[in-house]
Design a protein around this motif. Sequence first.
Motif, short mmCIF file in Angstrom:
data_model
loop_
_atom_site.label_atom_id
_atom_site.label_comp_id
_atom_site.label_asym_id
_atom_site.label_seq_id
_atom_site.Cartn_x
_atom_site.Cartn_y
_atom_site.Cartn_z
N LEU A 36 25.96 44.03 10.18
CA LEU A 36 26.95 44.63 9.30
C LEU A 36 28.25 43.86 9.47
CD1 LEU A 36 27.70 47.01 7.39
CD2 LEU A 36 28.22 48.34 9.44
N ASP A 37 28.70 43.18 8.42
CA ASP A 37 29.86 42.30 8.58
C ASP A 37 31.19 43.03 8.43
OD1 ASP A 37 29.99 42.67 5.85
OD2 ASP A 37 29.55 40.60 5.33
N ASP A 38 31.16 44.31 8.02
CA ASP A 38 32.38 45.11 7.94
C ASP A 38 31.96 46.57 7.95
OD1 ASP A 38 34.63 46.66 6.63
OD2 ASP A 38 35.53 44.66 6.62
N ASP A 39 32.59 47.39 8.81
CA ASP A 39 32.16 48.79 8.92
C ASP A 39 33.15 49.76 8.28
OD1 ASP A 39 34.20 48.77 10.80
OD2 ASP A 39 32.97 49.53 12.45
N THR A 40 33.97 49.25 7.36
CA THR A 40 34.93 50.12 6.68
C THR A 40 34.22 51.21 5.90
OG1 THR A 40 36.51 48.29 6.52
CG2 THR A 40 36.86 50.19 5.06
N HIS A 41 33.20 50.84 5.12
CA HIS A 41 32.49 51.83 4.28
C HIS A 41 31.72 52.83 5.12
CE1 HIS A 41 28.92 49.33 5.07
NE2 HIS A 41 28.22 50.40 4.70
N ALA A 42 31.44 52.48 6.38
CA ALA A 42 30.69 53.38 7.26
C ALA A 42 31.58 54.49 7.81
CB ALA A 42 30.07 52.59 8.41
N GLY A 43 32.91 54.34 7.64
CA GLY A 43 33.83 55.37 8.12
C GLY A 43 34.28 55.19 9.55
N SER A 49 36.11 43.78 10.39
CA SER A 49 35.03 42.80 10.39
C SER A 49 34.20 42.87 11.67
CB SER A 49 35.62 41.39 10.25
OG SER A 49 36.37 41.27 9.06
N SER A 50 33.00 42.34 11.57
CA SER A 50 32.10 42.22 12.71
C SER A 50 31.44 40.85 12.63
CB SER A 50 31.04 43.33 12.65
OG SER A 50 30.03 43.12 13.62
N PRO A 51 31.28 40.16 13.78
CA PRO A 51 31.60 40.60 15.15
C PRO A 51 33.09 40.53 15.45
CG PRO A 51 30.69 38.38 15.17
CD PRO A 51 30.61 38.86 13.75
N PHE A 52 33.47 41.18 16.58
CA PHE A 52 34.86 41.12 17.03
C PHE A 52 34.89 41.29 18.55
CE2 PHE A 52 33.99 45.55 16.19
CZ PHE A 52 34.74 46.29 17.09
N GLY A 74 38.83 38.73 15.81
CA GLY A 74 37.89 39.17 14.78
C GLY A 74 38.36 40.35 13.96
N ARG A 75 39.36 41.09 14.45
CA ARG A 75 39.98 42.20 13.72
C ARG A 75 41.48 42.18 13.98
NH1 ARG A 75 36.13 47.67 13.83
NH2 ARG A 75 34.29 46.62 12.97
N PRO A 76 42.25 42.79 13.09
CA PRO A 76 43.69 42.89 13.35
C PRO A 76 43.94 43.60 14.68
CG PRO A 76 43.21 43.51 11.08
CD PRO A 76 41.88 43.37 11.78
N MET A 77 44.98 43.17 15.37
CA MET A 77 45.31 43.78 16.66
C MET A 77 45.49 45.28 16.51
SD MET A 77 47.21 45.12 19.21
CE MET A 77 48.84 45.31 18.50
N ALA A 173 45.95 37.79 30.00
CA ALA A 173 46.49 36.70 29.18
C ALA A 173 45.94 36.70 27.77
CB ALA A 173 46.20 35.37 29.86
N LEU A 174 44.75 37.27 27.54
CA LEU A 174 44.16 37.33 26.20
C LEU A 174 44.75 38.45 25.34
CD1 LEU A 174 40.38 36.79 27.08
CD2 LEU A 174 41.88 35.16 25.90
N ASP A 175 45.55 39.32 25.94
CA ASP A 175 46.06 40.49 25.22
C ASP A 175 47.06 40.06 24.15
OD1 ASP A 175 47.35 42.95 24.48
OD2 ASP A 175 46.71 43.80 26.40
N PRO A 176 46.77 40.38 22.88
CA PRO A 176 47.68 39.97 21.80
C PRO A 176 49.04 40.67 21.84
CG PRO A 176 45.99 41.42 20.94
CD PRO A 176 45.60 41.10 22.36
N ARG A 177 49.17 41.72 22.65
CA ARG A 177 50.46 42.39 22.81
C ARG A 177 51.39 41.59 23.72
NH1 ARG A 177 48.56 48.03 25.14
NH2 ARG A 177 47.38 46.52 26.42
#
Length: 198
Positions: A36-43, A49-52, A74-77, A173-177
């Motif tokens: 499943l490349d996006d789980d928006t419709h799944a709720g 997006s997937s993977p992330f 893979g997804r917005p922060m 160090a990987l934390d986008p914040r």
Amino acid sequence: MSEIKFVPGSVGHTLMQMRGIWHDSIECFELDGSPLDDDTHAGSGTPGSSPFDNLVYIDFDGEHLTLTNVHFRGRPMAAKTFTAKLIEGVLVFDSLGEGAYENIGMSGGPGIITFNARQLNAATDVYMEPDFIILTGTGQRVRHTVLYRDGQATRTLTAHGQRLSPSCEQRHALDPRGVDGPVHEQPFKANIWQHLTE
């Protein structure tokens, strides 16, 4: 914290093994196993997006749990924090929002824990996403979830995790914040169950 002793197979014992910073590589699937490349419709509660990839910070002092998930690839922060307390051997999460079901952590035996509703009710018919977490080796875990919206299973999700550090006192160090600032956010609350209280 090393002086705290729990019986192997107990919730507390597994949580002690899970402490630290994890890197989860995550994929979503249709119920038949198709990617499943996006789980928006799944709720999904935090769709995209997937993977992330997530950073997962797990603090547990033998009684109180604070867990924060941070999307970093893979997804917005996005960062979500959940808090809970070990009560009579069962992990009881703080309320997920007004009208929400009671979410608990229970044992499936050594190295296996499930986060799910204590009982099925009108709130679980709105949204429920049980987490099944298995420690598969030293510093390795698999987390599998099933998403239910309006009483129907809509997608599955599987995360393969590697522990990056046994401590999560500081952002990775990987934390986008960024590396500065608190690891955990304010506890997450949702309003999707609020109509049940009106």
